[in-house]
Each structure stands twice: as C-alpha cells, then as structure tokens.
Design an enzyme around this catalytic site. Structure first.
Site, PDB file in Angstrom:
ATOM      1  N   GLU A 128       1.663   5.824   2.300  1.00  0.00           N
ATOM      2  CA  GLU A 128       2.734   4.658   1.721  1.00  0.00           C
ATOM      3  C   GLU A 128       4.067   4.980   2.027  1.00  0.00           C
ATOM      4  OE1 GLU A 128       2.270   3.627  -2.431  1.00  0.00           O
ATOM      5  OE2 GLU A 128       3.496   2.054  -2.014  1.00  0.00           O
ATOM      6  N   GLU A 271      -1.601   6.999  -5.268  1.00  0.00           N
ATOM      7  CA  GLU A 271      -2.911   6.120  -5.563  1.00  0.00           C
ATOM      8  C   GLU A 271      -3.759   6.069  -4.603  1.00  0.00           C
ATOM      9  OE1 GLU A 271       0.385   4.496  -5.546  1.00  0.00           O
ATOM     10  OE2 GLU A 271       0.064   2.607  -4.853  1.00  0.00           O
ATOM     11  N   ASN A 272      -4.064   6.801  -3.808  1.00  0.00           N
ATOM     12  CA  ASN A 272      -4.941   6.354  -2.809  1.00  0.00           C
ATOM     13  C   ASN A 272      -6.615   6.325  -3.265  1.00  0.00           C
ATOM     14  OD1 ASN A 272      -3.003   7.818  -0.602  1.00  0.00           O
ATOM     15  ND2 ASN A 272      -3.569   9.715  -1.755  1.00  0.00           N
ATOM     16  N   HIS A 304      -0.811   6.060 -14.565  1.00  0.00           N
ATOM     17  CA  HIS A 304      -0.275   5.300 -13.862  1.00  0.00           C
ATOM     18  C   HIS A 304      -1.073   4.907 -12.304  1.00  0.00           C
ATOM     19  CE1 HIS A 304       3.433   3.037 -11.848  1.00  0.00           C
ATOM     20  NE2 HIS A 304       2.698   3.700 -10.700  1.00  0.00           N
ATOM     21  N   GLU A 305      -1.297   6.334 -11.827  1.00  0.00           N
ATOM     22  CA  GLU A 305      -1.948   6.188 -10.715  1.00  0.00           C
ATOM     23  C   GLU A 305      -3.487   5.745 -10.707  1.00  0.00           C
ATOM     24  OE1 GLU A 305      -0.046   6.580  -8.324  1.00  0.00           O
ATOM     25  OE2 GLU A 305       1.464   7.718  -9.452  1.00  0.00           O
ATOM     26  N   GLU A 327       3.870  -2.292  -8.475  1.00  0.00           N
ATOM     27  CA  GLU A 327       4.658  -1.083  -9.209  1.00  0.00           C
ATOM     28  C   GLU A 327       5.115  -1.614 -10.613  1.00  0.00           C
ATOM     29  OE1 GLU A 327       4.052   1.766  -8.696  1.00  0.00           O
ATOM     30  OE2 GLU A 327       3.657   1.736  -6.363  1.00  0.00           O
TER      31      GLU A 327
HETATM   32  N1  B3K Z   1       2.978   4.271  -4.909  1.00  0.00           N
HETATM   33  C1  B3K Z   1       3.353   5.567  -4.896  1.00  0.00           C
HETATM   34  C2  B3K Z   1       4.625   5.613  -4.326  1.00  0.00           C
HETATM   35  C3  B3K Z   1       4.707   5.858  -3.003  1.00  0.00           C
HETATM   36  C4  B3K Z   1       6.371   5.969  -2.323  1.00  0.00           C
HETATM   37  C5  B3K Z   1       6.422   5.780  -1.042  1.00  0.00           C
HETATM   38  N2  B3K Z   1       8.004   6.016  -0.445  1.00  0.00           N
HETATM   39  C6  B3K Z   1       3.314   6.151  -6.194  1.00  0.00           C
HETATM   40  C7  B3K Z   1       3.265   5.178  -7.259  1.00  0.00           C
HETATM   41  O1  B3K Z   1       4.272   4.380  -7.538  1.00  0.00           O
HETATM   42  O2  B3K Z   1       2.213   5.426  -7.874  1.00  0.00           O
HETATM   43 ZN    ZN Z   2       3.059   3.109  -8.659  1.00  0.00          ZN
END
Ligand code: B3K
Ligand code: ZN
Length: 882
Positions: A128, A271-272, A304-305, A327
């Site tokens: 991401e 969060e993959n 959060h993740e 987000e």
């Molecule tokens: N989604 C990721 C953040 C990615 C940042 C890319 N530049 C972590 C999060 O917000 O959970």
């Molecule tokens: Zn996030």
C-alpha cells in the site's frame, strides 16, 4: 486514471479499467539480489469497453525477463515496456486470455521499503499504496479485485518460513537445499493487500473460536528469543476479535490470522489480508522495556489492523481518494475499542489532544486538504492525520447525528450491501441516510471542505420570558484551493448546568434545531432557544468533543471553574481547564516577549490543584488535567509571529509557580501513587503511574534539584517510571552528574535493544534549548544509531524536528539547514521517510520574521535540488506555495 511520477491525479477523472482481472497466480523464486517473479494473470475485456483499447499495466524499477500471451512468447511489436508501464496491444475482444510476466527484482537493494525488500535476513513486502507495481507489472489500483494463488520457492536453511495471504495449501522440498510453499486466498482483494514474508522467525501460537464456533489459528512471528514479548499483542488480538463480534457483529473469515513483526518498516503496521505486517515497535513489549503508552499503542494498532479485515479488506476503496473510507472508519473503530477497554473519558481527552496538535495544525497550514482530497501528486503523502483522525471524527459525527441504533443499522447495511466491493464515500454515507431517512447532503461537506471550522458563541437570558438563547456563528477559513466555504452541519452536544453543576431542566423552543442533547448547527448563524429557564445557566458546549471545531466562547473564569469542578462529563471538565490555561499561557508568552514578568492566574492554579487533590477522580484523568497545553498548542493559539523561546519560557514560568505553590500536594500525590508489587500494564495502574510521574515533573520545578528524579530513576521497576524519570533529569537538569549518570546507565542496560534505545534518542533530542542540535549531531555518530532504519531516524531526527520547538526553531536557522541536508540524504534511500520528516516544517509561515526567513531559505535549498523524489517534491512545493 493512474499515477505518473509528478503528475496530478484528479478524482473527477476516475474511470474503471478496460480489462477485468479474473485470477492471479504468482510464483516467487526468492534470492537476496535476484528474485524472480512469475505472474500469470487472466483478464477479459470489460463489457462495453473500447475493443481496441490496449492493456496498460503499472510497473516501477522492474527488469522484464519474458512476456507470454496464452503461454506463447509475445511478439515484440505487440507490447512496449517503459519505465512506469507495460502496454500490450491487439488483445481479444471478449474471450479471456492469459498474460505471463516474468520480472527480476533486487530485494536487498530496496531501501525504499516499498514492494519486496529484505532486511535483517527477512524478506517482506509493503504494497500500500502503490508498491505492488515494484513486484510485477500489474493493474495496481484498489478497484481491481482478484483471487490470488502464491507459490514461494526459497533456500530452506535461510528461509524455513514461507508465508503469504489466505490459507496454506501445502509445501515440499524443491531441489537441492530449497523448498516451496503454496498459499491461496479465497477472498478477492486489491494488490495493495498482497503480502509475502520469508525468513527464519520464531512463532507464538494461540487460537480463537469465533461467534459461529469456527476455530481460527492465531500466529505471531517475531525474532528468535523475543517470543515472550508477544504475549500482550496476542491478548490484544483476541480481545479485538471478540469486541468486533460483540459491538459490530463482524466475524473473522479465514482459518488462520498471522502477524509478522519486522524491524525495518516505514510506518506502524499493514493490514494485508490474513497476514498483517507490523513494525516490531507495535508488537514487542515487556515491563522492563515498554512504557504504558507502548502497551496502549500496541493494543490500539493490533486492533486497528485487525478491524481493517472488514473495513478496508472485505470492503475496500474504489480509488485512493476514498482512503478515509477505510482509514477514518477504522480509526473510529479502534478509538471505540480502546475506550471500551480503558477509561472512555481519558481516552477521549488523549484523542482530542492529538487531533488538535496534529490535525488542527495541518488544517491551518499549507498542507491542508479535505478528508477526501480531490487531487494528489503523490498518494503516499495523503496518509495524513486529516484522512485518519479527522476522518474518524467525521464518522463519530455520523454516529452522534443518528444515535447508536441507527448508526449500527447503517453500518450493517454497508457491510451487507458492499461486501466484496471497492466503493466510495458516497456509498458509505448513503447507507446512513437510508436507515435514518435523513438528508446527509450538507453533512457530506465534511469530506470535501478542508480547514477547521470555528464556532462563535453568544448567549442571552431573558428572566421575564424564562428563555435562554444560544446564538452560534460558524466560519471556515480559506485553505489551499478552497477560498470560499459553505456552512457545514455541525452537531454540538451540550448541557445547561446550574451553580452546583446540576443539569437545568429546559425545553427546546419549537423550531429550534435542538434534538435531545445535540444542537444541530447548519446555517452560518443560528439561534437555539430554551424555554422554562428561570435563572441564567452555564452552557457547556461541544461535550465529549462531538464536533472537530474550534469553539470561540468568552466564558467567564467563574463559569469555566464551575464546569472544571462540577460538569458530569469528564471531557468537558478537562476542556474547561484547557480553556482557562491556553489563553493564560498565550498571554504569558506575549508578556514575556515584551520583557515583563509572568504571573499565573490564581483561578487556574486553584482549579488545577483542586483536581490534583481530588481523590474521587481517577488518577489518569488528574494526570491529563495537570499536563498543560503544549508549546505547540500555545503557538497555534497565538497564530502568528511565533517566538518559540518566549513560549517555552512562559510555560516554564507558569509551571514553576504552580509547582512551588502546590509542592506539598504534589509530594503527597507522588507518594500516594507509588505502587507496591509487580508491574501490570492495566489502565488503572497506568493511570496511577501517569499521575505519579506528572507530579514528579512538577516537583522537579519546585525543588529545583535532580535528587528526587535520580531516586525515581534508580528505583524504577518498569520502563514507564524509568523513562519518565530520565526525561525529568534530561529536560530539567541537563548536564548534571545525576543526569549524565542516568543516561549512561540507560545506555548500558539497553544498548542491545534498539527499540528501547529509541527512547534514549528521543528524550535527548527533545531537551529544550539551542544546544539540542549539537546533541542530535553527536548522537548521530552513536553506535546505536542507524540512518537506514526508519524507527531510529524518527526517534532522533523526527523527534527533534517535530517535538523540540526551542531546539529546532533556533533563531539562527542552523537546525533548518541541518534538517534540509538530512532530508536530501534520506530522500535518496527512502523518499516516504524523507517526505514525512519534511512535514515538520509546515508551520514555518507563522514564525516571527527572522526564523521564517531562515526556514524559507532552507526549504528553497530543498526545492532547488536535483533528483528529488516525487514524495519530497510534492511536500516542499506545497509548503512553499504562496
Ligand atoms: N494502511 C496502512 C498504511 C499504509 C501507508 C502507506 N503509505 C496502515 C493502516 O492505516 O492501518
Ligand atoms: Zn489503517
């Protein structure tokens, strides 16, 4: 719509792809410097798409080895491989076809930490927002969802562990010294959620039984020897899974959930799908090495993740403009989770402190942008506090306007209607409009208008008519690209209280937009009338911080003192103290700049000391109340012509007076909060430590010798107490034998633990005063420093630039020149890290003229440099733009 280096991407230009991706099969042959990636992609042309349109795939830093069309080598005239794209022509009009792309990568040389990289012997990925294109040519955008199969082949001794998203299919030996593993993720996902990890890590395993009775295996992978430090993260994960079931009805959807902790990572975590990758700072903890804040961060980030699995992964964003959709909503969810696990009021106070110091500052400067931006040049620069924290506040306002039941119904509808889709903010808002039958069109301006609204408050009481009238006027400042603003829908929770703090019974006058305990401000100027109010009440407005606005209300000291002592909403009590303290501190800074002595306001002092001594209040709240607005808060209040030295001196003078006048109470509280027995990171114990350490800091100012802090350092049995004592020593008693001894002791104890040494760097980087720069420079030569590791750079250089106003804003501009040179150096290796550091200069225009001109010169040096990354170019141009 795709990102070209340096070009502006506009939301208005969005259109779907010409081709639909059906399946992805990836095979990785891992090698530190020559990893081979074979991607088999099955596409068909989208119905209605131009039958002549070529397939255009994104790519970056790739070596193309071969390209097959339906397993046959592709004729060179049918494709073109450029630096950022692979364009393929003459493709079938309707029937599916297969493209097989083989590329070569060098994970070892990937210092950007985007795509596939290798550090400390571990292969890992970060995709991401646009990192997948650094792995293979691909339609690298969030609205392309596909099912992935992943095969990983690697040297077995060096990489016993081979992980990817989804469920494990199987594995076996693969020729001499090698092995392979295959993974299948049944959930269609965008490329930014792809992950691969390989290496040699230790495992901590547990399990969770979901609400429907399915058993999920939970695995956290950490460096060998660190298994003991993953227990809290595992516990937080299980609590998150349970909470999401209970509060939002969300159940996990794979047989396995994995977290891998790595030490080189550009931000907190990722969060993959089924395979979260974390900065190890947000996984590893034990009492010796982690502070209470570290524990709270771990809990919040793990949650959060995990919560992203539904808000982000199952339902994702149509394009990166919709980033707040995942987000903002997920931050709201993790805030609610932490509030339920800890003290809700204290959590809210901490959130609002951060929102004001980070987001309000961003919204008031050259980098201001809407929660959903309409254009960007570099998407990496939009992972901002506005998208995250203001995005969360916007979600919170929807909950406030709808009430808890309708809010939950709206979210249920969102999950049901859009599961498996890539959607927009409009789709999200529509669900809430439908279930509540409310028109949320005006409310939606919150997504599109930047700048923090200010609400001016006037009140009037008519004793004869027994009427109390509140008149509100909203103004929204001009921000970059948005000179004019429309009035917004601002939901303000309120209470009317009497002289004892009791709620005043009053009824809303017909036609006033008052609903329960919420005033709905929708016009530029609007009056709210209450009937049956015999005596003038005290108005407590924006309770619980229901709207992210600045309230301008000239409330009397007595009214504020009443709220501070008697409001039933603890947030409002803290806010009233802040409303007393902030103008007083700002005035003191002005007085001091004019060469006069500063005197603390007795009402403020008495209110603070009364709260300090009030045993009926939870210690964590008392600690928050004692921690006065920061130097950055005072600077924001002053707005322009900022002299950081005057602000610092004024704040110190006021703290000293409160400390001296209250020294006995501080001493008593410091004693009373001492904890007997073993350390526990739970919220009440953490609250007691917070209050004890706040008292310790005041006591330093009262007794003016390092003795007490040195004792606290020596007696500490946990990292919270140890690092707080070290902070008091280093910040108040720099250069004393006690301080030097404690710094040396800390280094000796924790020299082999880089995460703990980050605290040592940060504490020293934030010692106030003009000599901080020399200290930072010399710490950069410390054997513990490593300019290639983002955590180290942030701890030392980042803390200095963002959290040391007097040191960083040295009047001679030397710190600006230092930062500019560092940014140019770091930019060569890691543009995202460099761009993030640069944002600490965003408020340069509000400085007094000498500093502002030095800052401008340093920024211009950066802007004039050749070979800047797109990331830094974008930030520096926006910061300098008139
Ligand atoms: N989604 C990721 C953040 C990615 C940042 C890319 N530049 C972590 C999060 O917000 O959970
Ligand atoms: Zn996030």
């Amino acid at each position: 719509m795709r990102t070209e280096a340096g070009q502006v991407v506009n939301l208005a230009d969005y259109r779907p792809t010409d081709f639909v991706l059906e399946r992805v099969d990836l095979t990785f042959e891992l090698d530190p410097t020559e990893t081979k990636v074979e991607a088999r992609l099955i596409f068909h042309r989208r119905e209605g798409a131009d039958t002549k349109a070529p397939l255009v795939l994104d790519g970056e830093d790739l070596v193309l080895v071969s390209l097959l069309f339906d397993q046959m080598e592709m004729e060179p005239e049918r494709y073109q491989a450029a630096a950022t794209h692979l364009t393929i022509r003459d493709l079938p009009e309707a029937e599916p076809f297969e493209i097989t792309i083989t590329t070569l990568l060098n994970p070892q040389a990937n210092t950007q930490l985007m795509g596939l990289y290798r550090s400390n012997g571990i292969y890992c990925t970060q995709c991401e927002a646009e990192g997948f294109r650094r792995i293979t040519y691909f339609p690298d955008r969030p609205d392309v969802l596909a099912v992935y199969t992943v095969n990983i082949i690697a040297d077995k001794a060096a990489n016993p562990l081979l992980l990817s998203n989804g469920n494990f299919l199987g594995g076996a030996g693969y020729g001499e010294g090698k092995h392979f593993a295959a993974w299948f993720d049944p959930h269609p996902k965008p490329s930014y959620l792809f992950a691969l990890v390989a290496g040699d890590l230790a495992l901590v395993e547990d399990s969770f039984t979901t609400m429907s009775g399915r058993e999920v295996t939970l695995k956290i992978y950490v460096e060998h020897g660190k298994q003991g430090n993953a227990a809290y993260a595992m516990d937080a994960l299980k609590r998150s899974m349970k909470w999401d079931e209970e509060v939002f009805g969300r159940e996990y959807d794979l047989d396995i959930f994995m977290i891998v902790a790595v030490s080189d990572f550009n931000f907190g975590a990722m969060e993959n799908k089924g395979l979260n990758i974390f900065n190890d700072k947000y996984i590893l903890a034990d009492p010796e090495t982690a502070t209470d804040q570290d524990y709270a961060n771990i809990e919040a980030i793990v949650a959060h993740e995990y919560f992203h699995n539904w808000t982000g992964n199952r339902i994702t964003c149509r394009d990166w403009f919709q980033l707040c959709l995942k987000e903002g909503l997920t931050v709201y969810r993790d805030h609610e989770f932490s509030a339920d696990q800890r003290s809700r009021a204290v959590k809210r106070i901490a959130e609002v402190r951060t929102l004001r110091s980070e987001q309000f500052a961003e919204d008031a400067g050259p980098l201001a942008h809407p929660v959903r931006p309409a254009a960007y040049r570099e998407i990496n620069n939009f992972y901002t506090t506005t998208v995250y924290e203001k995005g969360s506040e916007v979600t919170r306002m929807i909950a406030t306007i709808l009430g808890p039941q309708a809010f939950r119904q709206g979210l249920d509808l969102y999950f049901e209607r859009h599961d498996g889709q890539a959607v927009t903010v409009e789709d999200f808002v529509q669900c809430f409009a439908e279930v509540s039958a409310r028109d949320l069109a005006q409310f939606s301006l919150w997504y599109n208008q930047s700048g923090t609204p200010a609400v001016a408050v006037e009140t009037a009481h008519d004793a004869r008519k027994k009427q109390f009238t509140v008149t509100l006027t909203q103004t929204i400042p001009a921000t970059p690209g948005q000179p004019e603003k429309q009035p917004m829908h601002i939901p303000l929770r309120f209470a009317l209280i009497d002289a004892k703090g009791k709620l005043v019974a009053a009824s809303a006058s017909a036609g006033s937009a008052i609903e329960g305990d919420v005033l709905h401000l929708t016009r530029e100027r609007q009056s709210f009338v209450f009937e049956g109010v015999a005596k003038p009440p005290v108005l407590s407005l924006n309770r619980g911080f229901s709207a992210p606005v600045i309230i301008r209300f000239a409330q009397s000291g007595d009214a504020l003192a009443l709220i501070a002592r008697h409001e039933s909403d603890l947030f409002a009590r803290w806010q009233a103290l802040t409303d007393m303290a902030l103008p007083a501190l700002a005035a003191a800074a002005r007085t001091l700049a004019a060469g006069e002595a500063v005197q603390v306001d007795p009402v403020l002092k008495e209110s603070l000391l009364a709260i300090l001594a009030d045993d009926t209040l939870e210690p964590a709240f008392r600690a928050q109340a004692l921690s006065l607005p920061s130097e950055m808060d005072i600077a924001r209040e002053l707005g322009s012509d900022i002299d950081p030295d005057a602000i610092h001196a004024a704040r110190q003078a006021i703290i000293s007076q409160i400390a001296q006048d209250g020294s006995e109470i501080f001493l008593a509280v410091h004693k009373a909060m001492a904890e007997a027995g073993a350390y526990s990171p739970d919220a009440p114990s953490a609250g007691r430590r917070a209050l004890k350490n706040a008292a310790l800091s005041y006591l330093g100012h009262a007794i003016k010798t390092p003795q007490l802090a040195a004792e606290a350092y020596a007696n500490a049995n946990n990292m919270t107490d140890r690092s707080q004592a070290l902070t008091v020593l280093a910040h108040q008693f720099a250069g004393t034998n006690e301080t030097n001894a404690a710094l040396a002791d800390f280094e000796k104890r924790f020299g082999d633990n880089p995460l703990v040494m980050d605290k040592w760097f940060a504490i020293q980087a934030t010692v106030p005063g003009g000599t901080a720069l020399e200290r930072v420079r010399s710490l950069m030569t410390s054997p513990h420093f490593n300019s290639g590791n983002p955590n180290r750079v942030r701890a030392l250089i980042g803390s200095f630039a963002a959290a040391n106003p007097t040191g960083f804003h040295r009047a001679d501009g030397e710190s600006y020149r230092f930062l500019a040179a560092e940014i140019l150096e770091i930019d060569k290796r890691n543009p995202q890290l460099a761009a993030r550091l640069l944002t600490s200069m965003r408020s340069w225009r509000s400085l007094e003229t000498r500093r502002a001109s030095e800052a401008r010169k340093a920024l211009e040096t950066i802007a004039a440099s050749d070979g800047l990354s797109n990331d830094v170019r974008d930030i520096v141009d926006r910061i300098l733009k008139d």
